[in-house]
Write an enzyme that holds these catalytic residues in place. Structure first.
Site, mmCIF file in Angstrom:
data_model
loop_
_atom_site.group_PDB
_atom_site.id
_atom_site.type_symbol
_atom_site.label_atom_id
_atom_site.label_comp_id
_atom_site.label_asym_id
_atom_site.label_seq_id
_atom_site.Cartn_x
_atom_site.Cartn_y
_atom_site.Cartn_z
ATOM 1 N N ASP A 117 4.624 -6.046 48.414
ATOM 2 C CA ASP A 117 4.664 -4.735 48.406
ATOM 3 C C ASP A 117 4.979 -3.968 49.272
ATOM 4 O O ASP A 117 4.604 -4.095 50.457
ATOM 5 C CB ASP A 117 3.440 -4.246 47.864
ATOM 6 C CG ASP A 117 3.352 -2.774 47.275
ATOM 7 O OD1 ASP A 117 4.328 -2.260 46.869
ATOM 8 O OD2 ASP A 117 2.358 -2.056 47.078
ATOM 9 N N HIS A 175 6.227 9.633 51.167
ATOM 10 C CA HIS A 175 4.915 9.055 50.944
ATOM 11 C C HIS A 175 4.226 8.739 52.150
ATOM 12 O O HIS A 175 2.974 9.140 52.643
ATOM 13 C CB HIS A 175 4.968 7.793 49.867
ATOM 14 C CG HIS A 175 3.589 7.213 49.754
ATOM 15 N ND1 HIS A 175 2.571 7.617 49.007
ATOM 16 C CD2 HIS A 175 3.374 6.037 50.236
ATOM 17 C CE1 HIS A 175 1.613 6.827 49.046
ATOM 18 N NE2 HIS A 175 1.869 5.596 49.862
ATOM 19 N N GLU A 185 -0.365 4.185 41.978
ATOM 20 C CA GLU A 185 0.572 4.473 42.758
ATOM 21 C C GLU A 185 1.872 3.871 41.880
ATOM 22 O O GLU A 185 2.136 2.892 41.378
ATOM 23 C CB GLU A 185 0.754 3.612 44.055
ATOM 24 C CG GLU A 185 -0.340 4.173 45.241
ATOM 25 C CD GLU A 185 -0.106 3.327 46.357
ATOM 26 O OE1 GLU A 185 0.467 2.200 46.580
ATOM 27 O OE2 GLU A 185 -0.670 3.897 47.567
ATOM 28 N N GLU A 194 5.590 2.668 41.155
ATOM 29 C CA GLU A 194 6.570 1.901 41.990
ATOM 30 C C GLU A 194 7.452 1.438 41.081
ATOM 31 O O GLU A 194 7.136 1.460 39.683
ATOM 32 C CB GLU A 194 5.924 0.866 42.818
ATOM 33 C CG GLU A 194 4.714 1.462 43.858
ATOM 34 C CD GLU A 194 4.287 0.231 44.510
ATOM 35 O OE1 GLU A 194 5.010 -0.797 44.978
ATOM 36 O OE2 GLU A 194 3.274 0.666 45.318
ATOM 37 N N ASP A 210 0.706 0.183 41.761
ATOM 38 C CA ASP A 210 -0.351 -0.506 42.457
ATOM 39 C C ASP A 210 -1.632 0.450 42.346
ATOM 40 O O ASP A 210 -1.944 1.304 43.493
ATOM 41 C CB ASP A 210 0.579 -0.624 43.607
ATOM 42 C CG ASP A 210 -0.184 -1.014 44.940
ATOM 43 O OD1 ASP A 210 -1.023 -1.743 44.800
ATOM 44 O OD2 ASP A 210 0.237 -0.506 46.141
ATOM 45 N N ARG A 248 -9.045 4.109 47.310
ATOM 46 C CA ARG A 248 -8.815 4.745 48.498
ATOM 47 C C ARG A 248 -10.000 4.648 49.476
ATOM 48 O O ARG A 248 -9.842 4.470 50.595
ATOM 49 C CB ARG A 248 -8.546 6.096 48.224
ATOM 50 C CG ARG A 248 -7.348 6.489 47.523
ATOM 51 C CD ARG A 248 -6.018 5.680 47.960
ATOM 52 N NE ARG A 248 -4.985 6.031 47.111
ATOM 53 C CZ ARG A 248 -3.794 5.357 47.413
ATOM 54 N NH1 ARG A 248 -3.392 4.480 48.374
ATOM 55 N NH2 ARG A 248 -2.654 5.614 46.594
ATOM 56 N N GLN A 297 -10.342 1.027 50.547
ATOM 57 C CA GLN A 297 -9.024 1.001 51.409
ATOM 58 C C GLN A 297 -9.458 1.455 53.129
ATOM 59 O O GLN A 297 -8.973 0.684 53.854
ATOM 60 C CB GLN A 297 -7.977 1.672 50.874
ATOM 61 C CG GLN A 297 -6.430 1.309 51.692
ATOM 62 C CD GLN A 297 -5.314 1.980 50.852
ATOM 63 O OE1 GLN A 297 -5.226 2.634 49.675
ATOM 64 N NE2 GLN A 297 -4.051 1.876 51.474
ATOM 65 N N LYS A 314 -6.603 -3.153 46.542
ATOM 66 C CA LYS A 314 -5.459 -3.282 46.016
ATOM 67 C C LYS A 314 -5.495 -4.554 45.013
ATOM 68 O O LYS A 314 -4.952 -4.491 44.033
ATOM 69 C CB LYS A 314 -4.286 -3.688 47.190
ATOM 70 C CG LYS A 314 -4.177 -2.524 48.079
ATOM 71 C CD LYS A 314 -3.439 -1.374 47.498
ATOM 72 C CE LYS A 314 -2.680 -0.329 48.456
ATOM 73 N NZ LYS A 314 -1.686 0.617 48.162
ATOM 74 N N THR A 318 -2.877 -5.097 39.526
ATOM 75 C CA THR A 318 -1.430 -4.556 39.365
ATOM 76 C C THR A 318 -1.058 -4.455 38.276
ATOM 77 O O THR A 318 -0.929 -5.567 37.623
ATOM 78 C CB THR A 318 -0.628 -5.375 40.485
ATOM 79 O OG1 THR A 318 -1.299 -5.198 41.749
ATOM 80 C CG2 THR A 318 0.790 -4.531 40.738
ATOM 81 N N GLU A 366 -1.794 11.640 47.486
ATOM 82 C CA GLU A 366 -0.778 12.635 47.956
ATOM 83 C C GLU A 366 -0.813 13.765 47.237
ATOM 84 O O GLU A 366 -0.830 15.063 47.798
ATOM 85 C CB GLU A 366 0.495 11.884 47.603
ATOM 86 C CG GLU A 366 1.651 11.987 49.019
ATOM 87 C CD GLU A 366 2.688 11.332 48.416
ATOM 88 O OE1 GLU A 366 2.656 9.844 48.035
ATOM 89 O OE2 GLU A 366 3.876 11.747 48.244
#
Lengths: 430, 430
Positions: A134, A141, A205, A207, A239, A243, A246, A259, A263, A380
């Site tokens: 990844d 971002h 996320e 992607e 993904d 948080r 993380q 993570k 996925t 974000e």
């Protein structure tokens, strides 16, 4: 019948594929792996066409693949796409041309018994993914997320030189539609010792990833031009990220349990060849940014190394679902705004000799554009939970609630060409 | 013939396995995958015994495996260990007992035609490794390395709570003896833009890894006791590392190209059952350290969750090789000194629902002990290159030079038990 596989006037005998709003016109022909729902059949390779799937194992039995090389016909009858991915660009092109002849309205190869309605199919992860990598290629971002955690230094000094990436988890890659269980983990307040509980800051996320085709031998880096050729095709990647887990676990070796619980990938692999009309220049670096180092630089990559794939994220809460409300659009962005192209990512990935194998998945990192409304994750979008978004029901969201469904879509559009869709990448939090 | 598979008086009809200095006495019986050197044969499962390999496919043809269940006999005749790993602890135990009967000096199953001399065999990576995870479980390593990069804060605040790990690369895992090509990458001085060149700070890291057996389904964490049961067996791991690439690329997502150019594993998987006499208490946390969180804590783990596997690293330069000098011992340490046990690592790994598949490799992280001489990599041993080590030829080393061979060995010893060896994990820098 023209030989141009992008000719927008081309039509198929599969009626729904001729509709302007389909993701899967005859110009697309994405590959996937499916089985009849509830059948327990051995999975097989299929091609999306309108609302149908062309079953390649059935097509082979009907003699429709007789023009192909034995290796290609065997790979088309396998249970993953790895074999097709390993054969290289020329064989992929042969397959595309044959599929087009089979499905063309003017062709003579109409064989409805080789079709399966998409509604009756279970779509699986399309390849046996050896390694999943990844990247972190959106500077928008990286800057916005960096500002939340390191306001004094949002973008690390390496960002404009190094296509940043980490290895993800292959075992927990699941196909679109798989429910996502909220992970538990160590959660840390500002002062106390950590406690263990369900993540309270669960995020998505958006992607796009590429599947590697016939790639490189260990110890032999790919040039930028070779790297471009090794892109087999693209899919959507979600993904999922916890948080709170993380932020506590990531020093000094990066994200891990935040993570690797899941996925999600969209099931259809849109081939590089299908995307040829939608190539675009690499990101234009603002004045003052350093040029890419020589191994990441070529006129071909600067001119057309990008892919203008547009991504959209929408959200539907359990209450919206009950009220019959449509998913609520949260963000839109384009892969063209990434700081690094896929070819640059692959060239960098192999620059130390690391080998990519056919079927390996390499994802872009969160796709965020420059403006508001183009943030590719909730962290974000809500500025770390400070600015909730409001759903049509009046519900507010900083991070995902149980029952929320995240729906990602991607597509390419350009005047004079058929719209090429990626289908969906969905998941409900359970 | 006793039924105790650890009885030190047991002998085999394979003479060399009865020697006191062998790695592979009949009490060990590690599993691997091999083929006759230069044969191009399909690889097969073998068992190390003295200087010989018992070929399980040949043994099956001779009827020697007739007592086993069909699933176990099929797995024993496969080309990787994944099938055996998937069958679980009871089947592994059946296999161990049968192998012991086949090879016992007092048995009646002597069949020399099922043996292949180790000298005539090519030993391969023993499993198809789906995912490879690397932990960071030596607090001595983490503290000493941390002090080089973050002198004000050597150990991150999470270290005593979170078994830190990252995902490594599966595709570049190679068996012992594979030459290691020095990677190129972005190298950064204190001020300038990075340049690209061969790594100038190439290092090894001595580790022990475990292969997962039948593990868990996605979404279902393992308890500490279950995690212990899912350890199939252990091997030596050399996590080659390019320190100059690492220091520049690792923010914010951790190491990537600095590690994924190659990882070497020793070819023999020493089973958990063979290691039973060498279990030891988990690390004794010094007063003031927090206790492990409940999901990482049990009396069984505290009492006997560790493995007293001793590791030794030696080095031989090209000049030493030419002069006929023996490898020079650089460090010694034991897996018992790790802050986390393998069961804790596996329980943590799955605590968010992440699934381990049979054949997945989970490595310990650099094994360093508390004192000088127990540093498991050159970065630590030479304090970041400040204190070179001197070889018997007078050559100095801060990091590895071309032609250097790194040799890792591991073994277990305890009074009243046969010595259990792991064999070697070698690699020459080219």
């Amino acid at each position: 019948m023209t030989n141009d596989t992008h000719d927008p006037t081309r039509r198929s005998w599969v009626e729904r594929s001729n509709s302007a709003d389909t993701d899967f016109p005859i110009q697309n022909l994405p590959l996937g792996v499916f089985r009849r729902r509830g059948s327990g059949d051995v999975p097989g390779v299929g091609v999306a066409i309108g609302d149908q799937i062309l079953d390649l194992r059935a097509a082979r039995k009907l003699g429709l693949l007789d023009g192909l090389s034995p290796a290609l016909a065997d790979a088309a009858a396998a249970s993953t796409l790895n074999g097709l991915m390993a054969l290289g660009q020329l064989e992929s092109s042969h397959l595309r041309h044959l599929l087009m002849r089979i499905l063309d309205a003017d062709g003579r190869l109409a064989e409805p018994q080789s079709l399966v309605a998409m509604d009756h199919a279970e779509l699986l992860v399309p390849a046996a993914i050896g390694d999943y990598t990844d990247f972190y290629s959106s500077i928008f971002h990286a800057t916005r997320v960096g500002a939340l955690f390191r306001p004094e230094n949002p973008l690390a000094a390496n960002y404009k030189y190094v296509p940043i990436a980490y290895h993800g988890r292959s075992s927990s890659i699941v196909p679109s539609g798989t429910p996502i269980k909220r992970p538990r983990g160590q959660l840390k307040g500002p002062d106390d010792a950590p406690r263990v509980g369900p993540s309270e800051r669960l995020d998505y996320e958006v992607e796009v990833g590429f599947f590697a085709g016939a790639a490189n031998v260990l110890g032999e880096p790919l040039t930028l031009a070779e790297a471009e050729d090794r892109i087999f095709g693209l899919c959507i990647v979600n993904d999922w990220s916890a948080r709170d887990i993380q932020v506590w676990e990531s020093q000094p070796l990066g994200p891990f349990l935040s993570k690797n619980f899941a996925t999600t990938v969209s099931p259809w692999v849109v081939t590089r060849e299908a995307l040829a009309p939608f190539r675009c220049p690499a990101f234009t670096r603002p004045p003052g940014d350093p040029p890419p180092l020589p191994y990441l630089s070529s006129p071909a990559n600067e001119g057309a190394g990008g892919f203008d794939v547009r991504v959209e994220v929408s959200l539907r809460s359990a209450a919206m679902q009950r009220a019959g409300l449509a998913p609520f659009g949260v963000s839109r962005a384009s892969l063209r705004d990434m700081y690094w192209t896929f070819a640059q990512m692959a060239a960098h990935h192999t620059s130390n000799g690391c080998n990519l194998r056919p079927g390996d998945l390499v994802a872009s990192g969160t796709i965020s554009g420059p403006g508001h409304g183009a943030e590719g994750c909730l962290l974000e979008m809500t500025r770390g939970g400070a600015d909730p978004i409001e759903l049509p029901t009046g519900e507010k969201r900083t991070f995902l609630a149980d029952g929320d469904e995240v729906i990602m879509r991607a597509y390419c559009e350009r005047a004079g060409y058929a719209r090429i869709g990626f289908g969906e990448c969905r998941g409900v939090i359970s």
